[in-house]
Design an enzyme around this catalytic site. Structure first.
Site, short mmCIF file in Angstrom:
data_model
loop_
_atom_site.label_atom_id
_atom_site.label_comp_id
_atom_site.label_asym_id
_atom_site.label_seq_id
_atom_site.Cartn_x
_atom_site.Cartn_y
_atom_site.Cartn_z
N HIS A 100 -7.02 0.15 8.07
CA HIS A 100 -6.06 0.65 6.96
C HIS A 100 -6.17 -0.11 5.84
O HIS A 100 -6.13 -1.21 5.72
CB HIS A 100 -4.57 0.85 7.61
CG HIS A 100 -4.35 -0.53 8.18
ND1 HIS A 100 -4.30 -0.96 9.45
CD2 HIS A 100 -3.13 -1.49 7.72
CE1 HIS A 100 -4.18 -2.40 9.66
NE2 HIS A 100 -3.23 -2.56 8.54
N LEU A 101 -5.79 0.87 4.83
CA LEU A 101 -5.88 0.29 3.20
C LEU A 101 -4.46 0.34 2.94
O LEU A 101 -4.00 1.66 2.82
CB LEU A 101 -6.60 0.91 2.55
CG LEU A 101 -7.07 0.99 0.94
CD1 LEU A 101 -7.31 -0.74 1.02
CD2 LEU A 101 -7.99 1.59 0.22
P1 5GP Z 1 -1.19 -4.88 8.96
O1 5GP Z 1 -0.17 -5.88 9.09
O2 5GP Z 1 -2.06 -4.64 10.30
O3 5GP Z 1 -2.20 -5.24 7.58
O4 5GP Z 1 -0.49 -3.69 8.42
C1 5GP Z 1 0.19 -2.86 9.63
C2 5GP Z 1 1.15 -1.92 9.07
O5 5GP Z 1 1.82 -0.87 9.53
C3 5GP Z 1 2.71 -2.79 8.66
O6 5GP Z 1 2.60 -2.90 6.84
C4 5GP Z 1 3.44 -2.01 9.28
O7 5GP Z 1 4.89 -2.06 8.58
C5 5GP Z 1 3.03 -0.63 9.39
N1 5GP Z 1 3.59 0.17 10.74
C6 5GP Z 1 3.49 -0.67 11.81
N2 5GP Z 1 4.01 0.53 12.71
C7 5GP Z 1 4.09 1.55 12.07
C8 5GP Z 1 4.56 2.92 12.52
O8 5GP Z 1 4.91 3.20 13.31
N3 5GP Z 1 4.66 3.81 11.18
C9 5GP Z 1 4.22 3.40 10.00
N4 5GP Z 1 4.47 4.38 9.27
N5 5GP Z 1 4.00 2.11 9.67
C10 5GP Z 1 3.79 1.18 10.74
#
Ligand code: 5GP
Ligand code: ZN
Length: 114
Positions: A100-101
């Site tokens: 994810h970006l």
């Molecule tokens: P990472 O920490 O892996 O770079 O980013 C994951 C992102 O996904 C986080 O910013 C978190 O807030 C978001 N996120 C986690 N669960 C969900 C969800 O169920 N729905 C949405 N829209 N965002 C989510």
């Protein structure tokens, strides 16, 4: 699709999300815990765990993340100033292992990041 993957489920429409943009290869939706006025996640429709894996497996999807991100920032009124982030690995803050970006915009950003 990976059956246990949250973002695969969002791509499939099985978990709700505020989708703001989509293309043949990408889906973009607002982050649940926004860190800026605009905080959108652009994900490929195919499951790959991180940016480099996606770039190797499907360069067209990888490129479309960037063009989709630009469209998302522009649609929110920030065509020129936005930050793009791929967290890769838990030590770098990655918590969801479907590429994810992050598209962040709408406030000043400092460098280096925290
Ligand atoms: P990472 O920490 O892996 O770079 O980013 C994951 C992102 O996904 C986080 O910013 C978190 O807030 C978001 N996120 C986690 N669960 C969900 C969800 O169920 N729905 C949405 N829209 N965002 C989510
Ligand atoms: Zn997935």
């Amino acid at each position: 699709m990976e059956t246990d993957c949250l973002f695969c489920k969002i791509v499939a429409g099985d978990v709700p999300a505020e989708v703001v943009h989509s293309t043949a290869r990408t889906v973009a939706f607002r982050d649940l815990n926004p860190q800026a006025p605009t905080h959108v996640l652009v994900v490929p429709r195919v499951h790959q765990p991180d940016a480099a894996s996606l770039a190797a497996a499907d360069p067209a999807s990888f490129a479309e993340l960037a063009t989709s991100a630009a469209a998302v920032a522009a649609a929110d009124g920030h065509p020129l100033d936005y930050r793009l982030v791929f967290n890769t690995g838990s030590g770098a803050g990655q918590t969801v292992f479907h590429t994810h970006l992050h598209v962040l915009a709408g406030r000043p950003f400092t460098w280096p990041p925290g």
